[in-house]
Design a protein around this motif. Structure first.
Motif, short mmCIF file in Angstrom:
data_model
loop_
_atom_site.label_atom_id
_atom_site.label_comp_id
_atom_site.label_asym_id
_atom_site.label_seq_id
_atom_site.Cartn_x
_atom_site.Cartn_y
_atom_site.Cartn_z
N MET A 228 82.72 16.24 20.45
CA MET A 228 82.06 15.07 19.87
C MET A 228 80.62 14.93 20.37
O MET A 228 80.29 15.35 21.49
CB MET A 228 82.81 13.79 20.27
N ASP B 50 81.75 9.24 21.31
CA ASP B 50 83.02 8.68 20.86
C ASP B 50 82.71 7.72 19.72
O ASP B 50 82.11 6.66 19.92
CB ASP B 50 83.66 7.94 22.05
N PHE C 258 90.67 9.91 20.90
CA PHE C 258 90.82 9.88 19.44
C PHE C 258 91.80 8.81 18.96
O PHE C 258 91.90 8.57 17.75
CB PHE C 258 91.23 11.26 18.92
N PRO D 6 94.51 6.68 17.34
CA PRO D 6 95.46 7.00 16.25
C PRO D 6 95.07 8.25 15.46
O PRO D 6 95.92 8.78 14.73
CB PRO D 6 95.41 5.75 15.36
N ALA D 7 93.84 8.74 15.62
CA ALA D 7 93.43 9.96 14.92
C ALA D 7 94.04 11.20 15.56
O ALA D 7 93.78 12.33 15.13
CB ALA D 7 91.90 10.06 14.88
N ARG E 238 97.15 11.55 15.35
CA ARG E 238 98.19 11.85 14.35
C ARG E 238 97.61 12.75 13.25
O ARG E 238 96.40 12.74 12.98
CB ARG E 238 98.68 10.54 13.71
N ASN F 138 96.37 4.16 7.27
CA ASN F 138 95.35 4.99 7.94
C ASN F 138 95.96 5.98 8.95
O ASN F 138 96.95 5.67 9.59
CB ASN F 138 94.36 4.07 8.66
N TYR F 139 95.34 7.14 9.05
CA TYR F 139 95.71 8.14 10.06
C TYR F 139 97.18 8.52 9.95
O TYR F 139 97.89 8.62 10.96
CB TYR F 139 95.39 7.62 11.48
N ARG F 140 97.64 8.71 8.71
CA ARG F 140 99.04 9.09 8.50
C ARG F 140 99.12 10.32 7.59
O ARG F 140 98.21 10.59 6.81
CB ARG F 140 99.80 7.96 7.81
N ASN F 141 100.27 11.04 7.73
CA ASN F 141 100.64 12.08 6.78
C ASN F 141 101.58 11.42 5.78
O ASN F 141 102.74 11.15 6.10
CB ASN F 141 101.32 13.23 7.50
#
Lengths: 133, 133, 133, 133, 133, 133
Positions: free
Chosen positions: A48, A51, D21, D23-24, D26, E67-70
């Motif tokens: 990065m 952040d 990161f 929740p990112a 995931r 958000n941030y899910r598959n």
């Protein structure tokens, strides 16, 4: 050179002093959509520039200190025309101060310079770019 | 470094010479949305990079000299392909000439460089950036 | 159904009354980027919905009546919260009045309805749509 | 200095490693809208920075190599967080390789540097800029 | 008719089933920039369509649920292709449910219909519009 | 009601007949950025309004029939002012014809109406919306 940029906005009232400003000498206002850009020559261990979550929070905190205000009443701006370019520098200074307080995390010390762009309408914008010393 | 940017547009017909241009060798046209950006290291006594009202007028005057024309018929462009990048330089030259005639006010002499960006569609643009000598 | 839309902007100060507005109860301001859209079922003899040159002038005149003002001081808005949706209706009413005065030309009598969209930032907008009676 | 810029996009899945990161971490995904900018100090014989048709094709080919993929499964990215700034560099490297294979035409050898901007949303973007050596 | 619109975004991974999807049958992802629009024929006592602060919070809460899910792993989407148009309807349903729980305030009962637009890139979007019963 | 929208552009030369057009009576040109929107009340078996890949191809084919041309020389437009609103209708008619030839696939027969928006600059656009019979 790498950059990362995040966007937020603030809405203020103000007036200008000087004939050059014409009708903008009257009390009026503006929405400023702000792009805050960080520049560094290489990435940190996470891959990065900064952040991006912390960058978003720092920008939001800086916006909160300006938002929903009449800048003519702010002691910090006494004797200044709060033009778009002046405010770009003001946002820059506040972001740099936040970096100095480590609010962007220790990794942000690798940032070489910061650019702040303020969009005041669909046809006008201003910016300030400066190094982090 | 500070910048101020204003936006306007012009609409022209033209054609290109050279196989590299493919079907654009036919007479066609374009809308160019133009961003005109002024750069200087510090602000003037009013807190401005340039008088944004004068900048808007200068840009409008430069646009009027190009708008609603077939560039193939303009003697100034004889022998040139009026590509987007070529036209960015042309707008730059005309703005610099206007600054030389003090149309942006005497304060504009503090401007170090000018950038002209031409957007020809939602997917393509070109620019020219140069110093004021 | 055909439409034609033109864009301009105005910059004002104002404050809101009512707890629902939170910090926006303080005097602040906004840039409103305005899209003015005309709708009609068929084109006039020139192949136009309205004369886009006249539409641009009408919109500019309406903007001039609002621009660089503190709306809290405008008698016309006394007792009203000048929210984005309220101002969209205000711009609509002023445009309709201009059409009534034939400022858009006699051809504009074929217009069935008008839509006014006000963009207050990159994340919020409001609109008013109404018929021409 | 002249620039020419073309735009395209790609859509990928990926996940990030590291507490920063949140929740990112995931598995999720992103659309990246890419601006590819070429910079050179003067124009070629056609009046161009690069052949914009070839530039569009090169960008499309690079996008095709990334589009509709789960980057976590790509051997090339093993051990890396495919952040927006990391991917900006990756697109840069692939474009530079294409220039080395003369896919932009021999005229592209006059290009001094390339900038790649990736927009990941309406509020965040990243870029990489580097010279062609 | 009045409208108010707010914008946010979410980033997900998914894959599609069916030959019509071509390479999008592979696991990939997208950023969806979401415009949530409320429509009503008149304003409430505050001069608002809806409380824009609450609307922003409701949209943020709906985004957080996606958000941030598959999406391939979400039971709610089992057996469905989570196309942009399908997801526009999904966001609509979740917003309508929030209105039913009075999360937009009692004033939101005056809303007649809701429109959800999802922008998946600079060249493609989808929407769903429906009444509030 | 569901919609799906795709974007492309074309670049043409033309001139207008009639005093109302002022300097636009001269031969000039425009870039038109086109949004093509399909509307239907429910989704097909794949969860789609139309096959977005086919929609993109149909739009590209329609653009190819207009791009890089002087519309004053096109027999199809003889006796017409090719205004933005007129061209929006022309694109609509060509898309409807393509649907009639099943180029959007048999599923496109569920489409109720089509909207075509042409953006001619950052401040002006026009559209045509009509049913599929």
């Amino acid at each position: 050179m790498y950059t990362v940029s995040v966007r937020d906005h603030f809405m203020i009232a103000h007036s200008f002093h000087g004939e050059a400003f014409g009708p903008a000498q009257r009390l009026h206002g503006a929405t400023y959509v702000v792009d805050l850009e960080f520049r560094r020559p290489d990435l940190d261990a996470n891959g990065m520039v900064v952040d991006i979550g912390l960058a978003t929070e720092v920008l939001r905190a800086v916006m909160a200190g300006l938002n929903y205000r009449n800048l003519d009443d702010e002691p910090a701006f006494k004797g200044h025309n709060t033009t778009t370019e002046f405010l770009a520098r003001e946002v820059f200074d506040r972001v740099v101060a936040a970096i100095g307080r480590d609010e962007l995390g220790p990794g942000a010390r690798g940032v070489e310079s910061v650019r702040v762009i303020l969009h005041e309408s669909h046809v006008a914008s201003a910016s300030f770019t400066g190094p982090l010393s």
